[in-house]
Design an enzyme around this catalytic site. Structure first.
Site, PDB file in Angstrom:
ATOM      1  N   LYS A   4      -9.798  12.903   8.681  1.00 16.10           N
ATOM      2  CA  LYS A   4      -9.346  12.397   9.982  1.00 16.10           C
ATOM      3  C   LYS A   4      -9.146  13.562  10.940  1.00 16.10           C
ATOM      4  O   LYS A   4      -8.737  14.637  10.517  1.00 16.10           O
ATOM      5  CB  LYS A   4      -7.978  11.712   9.824  1.00 16.10           C
TER       6      LYS A   4
ATOM      7  N   ARG B 246      -7.969   0.001   0.701  1.00 18.88           N
ATOM      8  CA  ARG B 246      -8.547  -1.166   0.017  1.00 18.88           C
ATOM      9  C   ARG B 246      -8.932  -0.839  -1.426  1.00 18.88           C
ATOM     10  O   ARG B 246      -8.942  -1.719  -2.281  1.00 18.88           O
ATOM     11  CB  ARG B 246      -9.751  -1.685   0.823  1.00 18.88           C
TER      12      ARG B 246
ATOM     13  N   GLU C  96      -9.524   4.144   1.968  1.00 13.66           N
ATOM     14  CA  GLU C  96      -8.934   4.303   0.637  1.00 13.66           C
ATOM     15  C   GLU C  96      -7.935   3.210   0.294  1.00 13.66           C
ATOM     16  O   GLU C  96      -7.729   2.888  -0.867  1.00 13.66           O
ATOM     17  CB  GLU C  96      -8.262   5.681   0.530  1.00 13.66           C
TER      18      GLU C  96
ATOM     19  N   ASP D  62       1.539   5.912   5.854  1.00  8.28           N
ATOM     20  CA  ASP D  62       0.558   5.075   5.157  1.00  8.28           C
ATOM     21  C   ASP D  62       1.101   4.443   3.871  1.00  8.28           C
ATOM     22  O   ASP D  62       0.372   3.768   3.145  1.00  8.28           O
ATOM     23  CB  ASP D  62      -0.712   5.894   4.869  1.00  8.28           C
TER      24      ASP D  62
ATOM     25  N   ASP E 149      -2.327  10.113   4.123  1.00  4.92           N
ATOM     26  CA  ASP E 149      -3.751   9.816   4.257  1.00  4.92           C
ATOM     27  C   ASP E 149      -4.428  10.839   5.171  1.00  4.92           C
ATOM     28  O   ASP E 149      -4.340  10.752   6.390  1.00  4.92           O
ATOM     29  CB  ASP E 149      -3.927   8.402   4.828  1.00  4.92           C
TER      30      ASP E 149
ATOM     31  N   LYS F   4       0.846  -1.192   0.000  1.00  2.00           N
ATOM     32  CA  LYS F   4       0.000   0.000   0.000  1.00  2.00           C
ATOM     33  C   LYS F   4       0.879   1.238   0.000  1.00  2.00           C
ATOM     34  O   LYS F   4       1.699   1.436   0.892  1.00  2.00           O
ATOM     35  CB  LYS F   4      -0.921   0.009   1.230  1.00  2.00           C
TER      36      LYS F   4
ATOM     37  N   ASP G 134     -12.130   7.497   3.775  1.00  3.71           N
ATOM     38  CA  ASP G 134     -10.949   7.136   4.556  1.00  3.71           C
ATOM     39  C   ASP G 134     -10.619   5.636   4.432  1.00  3.71           C
ATOM     40  O   ASP G 134      -9.569   5.197   4.865  1.00  3.71           O
ATOM     41  CB  ASP G 134     -11.165   7.534   6.020  1.00  3.71           C
TER      42      ASP G 134
END
Ligand code: BES
Ligand code: MN
Ligand code: ZN
Length: 497
Positions: free
Chosen positions: A270, A345, A343, A282, A263, A258, A341
């Site tokens: 967030k 996946r 994101e 992230d 993020d 990933k 959020d």
């Protein structure tokens, strides 16, 4: 760090600091050899050395050429583990850093473990424990990492050399992953990250090709493009390849990382404190995969391995994807976005369905995917899941063993199909979030819809990034996953022998 092996006696080793790991047996029998080499200071320090390795005793010898001696207890020779050796070495590394020792010796103890393993563990622990991220500091540092490491042994020097080399290669790969994670987000936009990957490939001898936004569009990677919509920076998709002539597999093993370079949560923003503030981490899955490619190339592993890294940031820019958007994914499936959020996946699903075109033997993805993994297992252990496809028990056993041996520990979570109910959408094939419970599992169940091969998913949200130092890692990126993947792949190549 330069690492060499020497059979010079400890008394004659000319180093700024000599690290001597000692077993309880040696402590009990009075540290005779050491006293002979360095004088009665050893005798006097003996009662300070604890068998459990909880402290490092520093002494300044009267005789011999080493300027300082650091003693760390290991427990009994019989029960010493790889991990105890790494931790002991990192204690010595902290001392070496604080006194700015340039050259450091490590005396290899004789234990029940082989000379290979003992040397590997000590070098790994020392190099990992010496790591500091000082790129942005302008004031003088309180310490300095050693430049040269001399591994001192009385016998089996061939084995010791082999182990020391492995330890150095693996630890250096972990440190490159840490560097990528610790980098300021503005220095690792998707484009800059892919440039760093290209540079890594050149340096370590594996191939890299980078797709730009136009190619990503052509391939129909709708998930990656949706997440990227709120960003000022175009996405990239990096394809890394290690294909030696003596590869023992014809269908590749694929690693997926990933690469969300930052993020914010997107429009489902967030909160900053304790949440968004660490989200430069992230892309730790991507960093781990890059580190693993560096290690396997340097170790010259006879395996055909491909790595895929989808990269973007997740931001709430003008054109950002919104809750309610239905996205057509690379696989052709449709996803209703109910939380921007979730994101990770979205971009991983595209990489996973693309992986299918290689007819892989197995695919392993690493991702800082869910806060729920941290709630379930804390900061020291990653969650691991696999699909029900043939061999699932064996996959979990293998990855768990690789975790225990390498120090990158993982623990399994279940993948029952009941969890799929949480992913049903009223308008699309799937929605991108489940309910309140089992968040790491529903994330994995989501990804499972995009795989049609044996697959292992590792959620590294807990161990990828720490707020405080622990063991042989400082605060910040830990490089988690590099050792896990490398160890797993070493086992695969041994099994195919
Ligand atoms: N990158 C985060 C997960 C994360 C959390 C990584 C803590 C490292 C430390 C991920 O993209 C995320 O935001 N996940 C959401 C999913 C939710 C919206 C279903 C989460 O865990 O809250
Ligand atoms: Mn997120
Ligand atoms: Zn994320």
């Amino acid at each position: 760090m330069k690492v060499s092996v020497s059979t010079i006696s400890i008394a004659e080793l000319d180093v700024d600091l000599l690290f001597v790991p000692v077993s309880s047996e040696e402590i009990d029998s009075g540290l005779e050899a050491l006293t002979e080499a360095f004088g009665s200071v050893v005798e006097r320090a003996r009662s300070d050395v604890r068998g459990d390795g909880s402290n490092a005793t520093v002494l300044y010898p009267e005789t011999g050429t080493a300027k300082r001696i650091v003693l760390v207890g290991l427990g009994t020779a019989e029960t010493t583990t790889f991990e105890k050796l790494r931790l002991a070495a990192s204690k010595a590394a902290n001392v070496a850093y604080n006194v700015k020792a340039e050259t450091v010796g490590i005396s290899i103890p004789s234990l029940s473990m082989s000379g290979d393993d003992t040397a590997q563990a000590l070098v790994e622990g020392f190099v990992l424990g010496s790591y500091r991220f000082d790129r942005y500091r302008t004031s003088e540092q309180p310490g300095e990492a050693a430049q040269r490491l001399v591994i001192q042994t009385t016998d089996h020097d061939k084995q010791v050399r082999r182990g020391a080399d492995k330890g150095r290669i693996i630890a250096e790969a972990v440190c490159s992953a840490r560097d990528l994670v610790n980098l300021s987000p503005d220095e690792k936009t998707p484009t800059l990250l892919s440039k760093a990957i290209e540079k890594s490939g050149k340096k370590h001898g594996y191939d890299v090709s980078v797709w730009d936004k136009a190619l990503i569009q052509e391939e129909g990677m709708g998930g990656l493009l949706a997440v990227n919509r709120g960003s000022q920076e175009p996405p990239t998709f990096s394809v890394l390849e290690w294909r030696p002539e003596n590869a023992r597999n014809s269908r590749p093993i694929i690693l997926v990382g990933k690469g969300v370079v930052f993020d914010t949560g997107g429009l489902s923003l967030k909160p900053t404190k304790g949440s968004m503030d660490s989200m430069k981490c992230d892309m730790a899955g991507a960093a781990a995969v890059v580190g693993a490619m560096e290690a396997i190339a340097k170790l010259d592993l006879p395996l055909y391995v491909i790595a895929l890294i989808p990269a973007t940031d997740n931001r709430p820019g003008e054109n950002a994807y919104v809750p309610g958007d239905v996205v057509k994914m690379h696989s052709g499936k449709t996803v209703e976005v109910l939380n921007t959020d979730a994101e990770g996946r979205m971009i991983l699903a595209d990489a996973l369905s693309y992986a299918s075109s290689f007819y892989p033997e197995i695919v392993i993805d690493l991702a800082t995917l869910t806060g729920a993994a941290v709630v379930a297992l804390g900061e020291f252990v990653a969650a691991v899941m696999t699909n029900a496809e043939e061999g699932s028990e064996e996959r979990l056993t293998d990855i768990t063993l690789a975790g225990a041996e390498s120090g990158d520990r993982v623990h399994p979570l279940p993948m029952f199909d009941d969890y799929n109910e949480q992913l049903k959408s009223t308008v699309a094939d799937l929605k991108n979030v489940g309910g309140r419970g089992g968040g790491s599992i529903t994330a994995a169940k989501f990804l499972e819809h995009f795989v049609d091969y044996p697959w292992i998913h590792v959620d590294i949200a807990g161990p990828a990034f720490w707020d405080t130092a622990h063991g042989y890692s400082q605060a910040g990126g830990t490089g988690f996953g590099v050792r896990l993947l490398t160890r797993y792949l070493q086992h695969v190549s041994e099994k195919k022998r």
